[in-house]
Motif scaffolding. Structure first.
Motif, PDB file in Angstrom:
ATOM      1  N   UNK A 218     -53.465   0.629 -32.888  1.00 51.63           N
ATOM      2  CA  UNK A 218     -53.003   2.010 -32.672  1.00 51.63           C
ATOM      3  C   UNK A 218     -51.483   2.112 -32.817  1.00 51.63           C
ATOM      4  N   UNK A 219     -51.048   3.191 -33.389  1.00 51.29           N
ATOM      5  CA  UNK A 219     -49.603   3.390 -33.570  1.00 51.29           C
ATOM      6  C   UNK A 219     -49.189   4.706 -32.887  1.00 51.29           C
ATOM      7  N   UNK A 220     -47.985   4.690 -32.379  1.00 48.92           N
ATOM      8  CA  UNK A 220     -47.440   5.883 -31.706  1.00 48.92           C
ATOM      9  C   UNK A 220     -45.969   6.011 -32.081  1.00 48.92           C
ATOM     10  N   UNK A 221     -45.730   6.356 -33.338  1.00 50.44           N
ATOM     11  CA  UNK A 221     -44.349   6.491 -33.799  1.00 50.44           C
ATOM     12  C   UNK A 221     -44.139   7.866 -34.420  1.00 50.44           C
ATOM     13  N   UNK A 222     -42.974   8.386 -34.206  1.00 51.04           N
ATOM     14  CA  UNK A 222     -42.633   9.682 -34.798  1.00 51.04           C
ATOM     15  C   UNK A 222     -42.171   9.437 -36.237  1.00 51.04           C
ATOM     16  N   UNK A 223     -42.722  10.190 -37.201  1.00 53.39           N
ATOM     17  CA  UNK A 223     -42.449   9.953 -38.609  1.00 53.39           C
ATOM     18  C   UNK A 223     -41.428  10.961 -39.129  1.00 53.39           C
ATOM     19  N   UNK A 224     -40.368  10.441 -39.747  1.00 45.88           N
ATOM     20  CA  UNK A 224     -39.424  11.259 -40.508  1.00 45.88           C
ATOM     21  C   UNK A 224     -39.409  10.707 -41.918  1.00 45.88           C
ATOM     22  N   UNK A 225     -39.717  11.549 -42.902  1.00 48.80           N
ATOM     23  CA  UNK A 225     -39.698  11.137 -44.301  1.00 48.80           C
ATOM     24  C   UNK A 225     -38.474  11.735 -44.984  1.00 48.80           C
ATOM     25  N   UNK A 226     -37.969  11.036 -45.995  1.00 46.97           N
ATOM     26  CA  UNK A 226     -36.792  11.529 -46.724  1.00 46.97           C
ATOM     27  C   UNK A 226     -36.971  11.255 -48.204  1.00 46.97           C
ATOM     28  N   UNK A 227     -36.464  12.174 -49.025  1.00 41.82           N
ATOM     29  CA  UNK A 227     -36.587  12.003 -50.472  1.00 41.82           C
ATOM     30  C   UNK A 227     -35.455  12.718 -51.192  1.00 41.82           C
ATOM     31  N   UNK A 228     -34.942  12.062 -52.260  1.00 43.46           N
ATOM     32  CA  UNK A 228     -33.939  12.708 -53.095  1.00 43.46           C
ATOM     33  C   UNK A 228     -34.573  13.389 -54.298  1.00 43.46           C
ATOM     34  N   UNK A 229     -35.908  13.336 -54.383  1.00 41.84           N
ATOM     35  CA  UNK A 229     -36.638  13.990 -55.453  1.00 41.84           C
ATOM     36  C   UNK A 229     -37.420  15.174 -54.901  1.00 41.84           C
ATOM     37  N   UNK A 230     -37.779  16.070 -55.795  1.00 38.56           N
ATOM     38  CA  UNK A 230     -38.553  17.247 -55.421  1.00 38.56           C
ATOM     39  C   UNK A 230     -40.028  16.849 -55.345  1.00 38.56           C
TER      40      UNK A 230
END
Length: 575
Positions: free
Chosen positions: A394-406
């Motif tokens: 089980x995982x309990x992490x807050x996800x933040x994604x980042x991208x320099x592309x559209x």
């Protein structure tokens, strides 16, 4: 019994009416005293009437009808005249004229008419006033109420005319009478008056004094201020809201102290930080977009530090910097012996390391479609499987994604899964490129310069023209490029002043505008950078003093040319 002629004459001479008796049409037989006064003539009894009276005036009398009263003008007088025909026993015809001077009465009637017209005009003026007008006598009895007062207050004139203001107060028609206050204080009074407990108006009562100093009238002007009160309340609410916003903004600025490379001088970036602060308090997924080097990592770190997970791990993985064959093991970990070269004890993946904390998936657009499926499954099920493992973790992490592309364009082209895109794009935050945040360029330059001076134990400073060149460069690499360039200049500069000669050629080739700027123009651009007055003054003064020393060769000569004491320059340089 016949009346004596003398008695008759005495009676006629004391009459208030003029009496003229004419015989044979023009012989005056008799004229009493009042007639002589009215006609303004003196004459004897047997004189011809045409010798005494003007011909036109005589005709006026002679042409009168036998019956009735007639108004005629005679010698600037206004007369009421009647004619009486008399025939005696001898059949002699005579005519009697009865005259009454009504000039004074006519003047009075005319004066009264003028007053009536004036009264009508004043009433029209009072009733055409947009403001309410309320008039009482010196005892506060209501005399006049105009239509505007009825409209503003909703009180009919019939309800208050003739009534005393004290009674209206007592009956709750109004909470307080300004008319009474004006009478008591003998001066104009302005109050806010409440009508029937719900209507608020502004009233000004002015006493009118007679020649002997008595108050004869009190004139009250009434204005509806309900809308003004509503606007005031709205203004108070708006002010309170602004104060709350300012408090939140100050809170954001205080939080930024822990993220020194984030400098907010641009209104769009302020909105970005407000959104980041808002989403930091909840565990929702955030998708950060923007060009390379704009500060996506710093913003993700800021969100983590201001979240409820701030005391837990913040893990960052660059999906584009790790070979495709290793990225899965980095994300999910592996069991011992899972593959050749694997750690004998196995290894935890980034999801496990970020448990209860925050995981930044930087450059998430670089993941293969196969790995995107596994990532989506992990996010949906909130559990992972290590490579070579069969037991779910089980995982309990807050996800933040980042991208320099559209990512949306990638979805349309089929290179990024739409289901993963929608799973990551819960709260999108776009970070603007540095060329669209020019107000932040100079503050960032100064911040990085301060950091590298401390790091390398140096005391470098920017020449004004150098800052101008940096300000108008396009910065395709954004904040990261700016930071690296400042470090390069600090390291390679042979002297303390960072001149424009230290700038690489591409800075000049990719300039935004303002070529060949003079040293004196930096004052304007420092203002444009939205620095505080203290900061701008400090930077300008520092550069100006150092340039003076360089130009004149010594501190003493520089002080002389700047017209200040050498000790002042020395003190400023130490500071």
């Amino acid at each position: 019994m016949e009346i004596n002629y003398k008695i008759m004459k005495q009676v006629l001479n004391n009459s208030i009416n003029g009496v003229v008796i004419v015989e044979n049409s023009d012989d005056i037989l008799y004229m009493n005293k009042k007639a002589r006064e009215i006609l303004g003539i003196q004459g004897k009894r047997n004189e011809k009437s045409n010798e005494i009276l003007k011909k036109d005036d005589l005709s006026k009398l002679q042409n009168l009808d036998i019956e009735g009263f007639h108004k005629i003008h005679y010698n600037n007088r206004i007369l009421v005249a009647s004619t009486l025909s008399i025939i005696d026993e001898e059949n002699i015809k005579r005519r009697a004229y009865i005259l009454q001077d009504i000039s004074k009465y006519e003047a009075a009637v005319e004066e009264i008419s003028k007053y009536k017209e004036l009264t009508y005009t004043l009433e029209a003026i009072i009733n055409s006033s947009y403001d309410g007008i309320y008039v009482t006598d010196g005892e506060a009895n209501t005399l006049i109420v105009n239509g505007a007062y009825e409209r503003i207050t909703g009180i009919k004139a019939s309800e208050v005319l003739g009534k005393n203001m004290k009674d209206l107060e007592k009956n709750g028609v109004l909470n307080q009478s300004s008319s009474i206050l004006a009478i008591e204080n003998r001066k104009p009074i302005t109050i806010r008056q409440v009508i029937r407990r719900d209507k608020e108006i502004l009233v000004t009562s002015t006493p009118v004094f007679s020649s002997n100093g008595d108050i004869t009238y009190v004139v009250t002007n009434v204005r509806d201020i309900s809308n003004l009160v509503n606007l005031k309340n709205e203004l108070i609410d708006t002010k309170a809201l602004n104060e709350r916003y300012l408090t939140e903004l100050q809170h954001i600025k205080n939080k930024l102290v822990n993220t020194p490379e984030i400098i907010i001088k641009d209104s769009n970036m302020l909105k970005v930080m407000e959104m980041a602060m808002r989403v930091a308090k909840v565990d929702t997924t955030v998708l950060l977009s923007g060009e390379t080097g704009v500060g996506k990592g710093q913003l993700a770190d800021f969100i983590h530090k201001n979240s409820l997970r701030a005391k837990e791990n913040y893990i960052e993985i660059n999906c584009g910097a790790i070979p495709e064959n290793l990225i899965e093991s980095e994300l999910f970990g592996y069991e011992k012996g899972a593959f050749t070269g694997a750690n004998k004890q196995g290894k935890m993946g980034m999801f496990e390391l970020a448990s209860k904390g925050t995981l930044l998936l930087d450059e998430v657009s670089e993941l293969s479609l196969e790995l995107q499926v596994k990532l989506l499954k992990a996010l949906e099920e909130k559990k992972i499987y290590r490579i070579g493992g069969e037991k779910p973790i089980p995982i309990n992490s807050r996800i933040i994604a980042a991208s320099n592309k559209d990512l949306k364009q990638m979805v349309e082209k089929g290179s990024f899964r739409d289901d993963l895109y929608y799973r990551l794009n819960v709260v999108p935050i776009h970070i603007f490129p540095l060329r669209e945040r020019r107000d932040e360029i100079i503050p960032l330059c100064l911040k990085f310069l301060e950091d590298f001076n401390k790091k390398y134990a140096m005391n470098k400073f920017f020449a004004p023209i150098t800052l101008n060149k940096l300000l108008y460069y396009n910065w395709p690499g954004n904040v990261r490029e700016l930071k690296n360039l400042v470090e390069r200049m600090v390291v390679i500069a042979p002297e303390d002043e960072l001149t424009e000669e230290l700038l690489p050629e591409y800075i000049f080739n990719n300039h935004f505008s303002k070529e060949n700027l003079s040293h004196t123009e930096i004052g304007k651009d420092l203002q444009c950078s939205d620095m505080s007055l203290k900061e701008a003054t400090y930077e300008f003064e520092k550069s100006y003093i150092r340039n003076a020393i360089k130009k004149y060769g010594s501190l003493k000569k520089a002080a002389k040319n700047l017209n200040i004491d050498p000790s002042t320059i020395n003190r400023k340089l130490k500071r």
